[in-house]
Design a protein around this motif. Structure first.
Motif, PDB file in Angstrom:
ATOM      1  N   ILE A   1       1.633  12.307   0.938  1.00  0.00           N
ATOM      2  CA  ILE A   1       1.798  10.944   1.443  1.00  0.00           C
ATOM      3  C   ILE A   1       2.960  10.860   2.431  1.00  0.00           C
ATOM      4  O   ILE A   1       3.845  11.712   2.451  1.00  0.00           O
TER       5      ILE A   1
ATOM      6  N   GLY B   1       3.645   4.556   5.797  1.00  0.00           N
ATOM      7  CA  GLY B   1       3.339   4.942   4.430  1.00  0.00           C
ATOM      8  C   GLY B   1       1.872   5.224   4.243  1.00  0.00           C
ATOM      9  O   GLY B   1       1.072   5.104   5.164  1.00  0.00           O
ATOM     10  N   GLY B   2       1.540   5.622   3.036  1.00  0.00           N
ATOM     11  CA  GLY B   2       0.149   5.928   2.725  1.00  0.00           C
ATOM     12  C   GLY B   2      -0.122   7.418   2.724  1.00  0.00           C
ATOM     13  O   GLY B   2       0.754   8.241   2.971  1.00  0.00           O
ATOM     14  N   GLN B   3      -1.383   7.714   2.443  1.00  0.00           N
ATOM     15  CA  GLN B   3      -1.783   9.110   2.337  1.00  0.00           C
ATOM     16  C   GLN B   3      -1.842   9.737   3.714  1.00  0.00           C
ATOM     17  O   GLN B   3      -2.242   9.102   4.687  1.00  0.00           O
TER      18      GLN B   3
ATOM     19  N   PRO C   1      -3.361  12.440   6.483  1.00  0.00           N
ATOM     20  CA  PRO C   1      -4.674  13.058   6.712  1.00  0.00           C
ATOM     21  C   PRO C   1      -4.654  14.521   6.276  1.00  0.00           C
ATOM     22  O   PRO C   1      -3.590  15.135   6.197  1.00  0.00           O
ATOM     23  N   VAL C   2      -5.845  15.046   6.025  1.00  0.00           N
ATOM     24  CA  VAL C   2      -5.952  16.458   5.671  1.00  0.00           C
ATOM     25  C   VAL C   2      -5.362  17.299   6.800  1.00  0.00           C
ATOM     26  O   VAL C   2      -5.617  17.042   7.965  1.00  0.00           O
TER      27      VAL C   2
ATOM     28  N   ARG D   1       0.827  -1.212   0.000  1.00  0.00           N
ATOM     29  CA  ARG D   1       0.000   0.000   0.000  1.00  0.00           C
ATOM     30  C   ARG D   1       0.855   1.253   0.000  1.00  0.00           C
ATOM     31  O   ARG D   1       0.505   2.263  -0.607  1.00  0.00           O
TER      32      ARG D   1
ATOM     33  N   ALA E   1       0.707   4.167  -2.775  1.00  0.00           N
ATOM     34  CA  ALA E   1       0.399   5.559  -2.452  1.00  0.00           C
ATOM     35  C   ALA E   1       1.161   6.530  -3.354  1.00  0.00           C
ATOM     36  O   ALA E   1       0.751   7.663  -3.529  1.00  0.00           O
TER      37      ALA E   1
END
Lengths: 187, 245
Positions: free
Chosen positions: A110, A118-120, A122-123, A45, A49
């Motif tokens: 990311i 890893g990954g996106q 948060p806003v 994942r 991303a």
């Protein structure tokens, strides 16, 4: 006299410096690989991303990458085919830096996934690409040093390959014997 | 004489060095070949472990969408998809700030709400809370109380890093919203434990790389109430009142 003495000082120190660089880079790669190996799906994942490849391809890369990192780390730890391992590390780091730079350029938000997670993001959470790139560039500098000066103390290379017979070692011998390289060339 | 002997010795030494160099080069080459083989094998082992750990089958809860990766509420003209992890603090934030309004739009049939419980934060609890909570949500959907249980899970969200609620606690939470023994059995049997693997996989294939991720009619929007409402308004049929056409 001062010039050869300086050179021999470097020649005495270089294998020790190479040892430190080798172990540091080994720790980086082993750390990066081991932190991902317990969560291969997460690793896939993290690759996904970056949005550089399809999900099926990201799964392959994500699952394979930690093991390759660990192999590179073990080679560096043992000092086996040091220069080759350093090349692999350098190539890997160039790929990582390019990936982070491309995520940055495309405005992705990311986590680089460099040492697991890893990954996106948060806003509202800003990515820290500058630090990621600076850190990886430092690691790249270590790898390049090792490509240039692969011979190090306590390496398996020395045991497996026997005493090196390259130029530097000859100079090293001469320096130890007290002859200056210039004098030898003139004779 | 001595000069000649010295020359001979030097030549012999050069030959010896040449042979040593050749030997060294050959050995280096073979070790490099071996290393590449180890890298390839290591990589293959990695992929084999990954593929082997990934369950191929799953049970699909009631009220799931066609892709079997989310639970549907309402049947409005605008599709709203929410990808969430029950351990993710920002998902709770979205839920607490926008959940009731979004659910209202769904029950009013203004939107078709599909909530996708995915599990990307299993490593941030010591007991696989993300997967177990998502699986329990599947059981709640079988019991017809998915949204109520969804609310309850966010109401009881554990902190990241420790142990999340146990299965027994998940069952107790379900009983509090009126779920029955069927629900308890479903959680205990782990009926939907491999379902979150599928929902997560489907999310990744769609390009979801974090939670919460919200799509309105297939377009990604910021996970805030204002942006979701705006996108729904823009995507809704132009007529003032909903029509059956």
């Amino acid at each position: 006299m001062s010039v050869p003495r300086k050179a021999s000082g470097w020649q005495a120190a270089q294998p020790w410096i190479s040892l430190l660089v080798r172990l540091a880079l080994a720790a980086v790669f082993l750390g990066a690989g081991l932190s991902k190996i317990t969560d291969l799906a997460g690793s896939a994942r993290a690759v996904n991303a970056y949005q550089l490849m399809s999900w099926p391809a990201a799964q392959v890369v994500g699952a394979v990458q930690p093991f390759v990192e660990i192999v590179i780390g073990l080679l560096l730890l043992a000092g086996l085919v040091t220069r080759f391992a350093a090349w692999l590390a350098a190539i890997g780091l160039v790929i990582f830096i390019s990936g982070i730079a491309s995520a940055w350029a495309r405005g992705l938000s990311i986590d680089c996934g460099c040492f697991s997670k890893g990954g996106q993001l948060p806003v509202g959470v800003a990515p820290n690409y500058t630090w990621d790139i600076v850190r990886d560039t430092l690691f790249l500098a270590l790898a390049i040093f090792l490509i240039l000066y692969p011979s190090s103390r306590f390496s398996l290379d020395a045991k497996v390959l026997g005493p090196p017979v390259n130029m530097e070692e000859e100079f090293d011998e001469q320096a130890r014997a007290g002859a200056t390289p210039d004098g030898e060339d003139g004779a | 004489m001595s000069k000649r002997a010295q020359e001979q010795r030097q030549t012999a030494r050069m030959v010896r060095e040449q042979i040593a160099r050749e030997k060294r080069r050959k050995r280096t080459l073979w070790i490099a070949v071996g290393t590449v083989a180890v890298l390839v094998i290591g990589g293959m082992i990695g992929y084999a472990i990954y593929a082997g750990n990934k369950p191929a089958t799953w049970n699909t809860p009631a009220n799931a969408n066609a892709g079997q990766d989310g639970i549907v509420t309402g049947s409005g003209p605008v599709a709203v998809d929410i990808y969430q992890d029950y351990l993710c603090p920002y998902c709770k934030q979205l839920h607490d700030s926008a959940g009731s309004q979004i659910e209202q739009m769904a029950t009013d049939n203004k939107i078709t709400l599909t909530i996708h419980p995915i599990a990307i934060l299993d490593s941030r609890s010591t007991n696989q809370y993300s997967t177990r909570a998502a699986a329990a949500a599947g059981c709640a959907s079988d019991g017809g109380k998915f949204l109520a249980y969804n609310d309850a899970l966010y109401g009881n969200q554990p902190a990241e890093g420790g142990a999340g609620p146990s299965d027994d606690e998940l069952i107790a939470t379900g009983k509090n919203v009126g779920l029955t023994d069927t629900f308890a059995t479903c959680v205990q049997d782990g009926r939907y434990m491999t379902w979150p693997v599928h929902t997560t996989d489907a999310a990744s294939a769609r390009g979801v790389s974090g939670t919460p991720s919200v799509f309105v009619n297939g377009t990604k929007v910021n996970p805030t109430l204002a942006d979701i409402q705006k996108a729904v308004g823009a995507a809704a049929p132009a007529s003032g009142s909903p029509s059956a056409s």
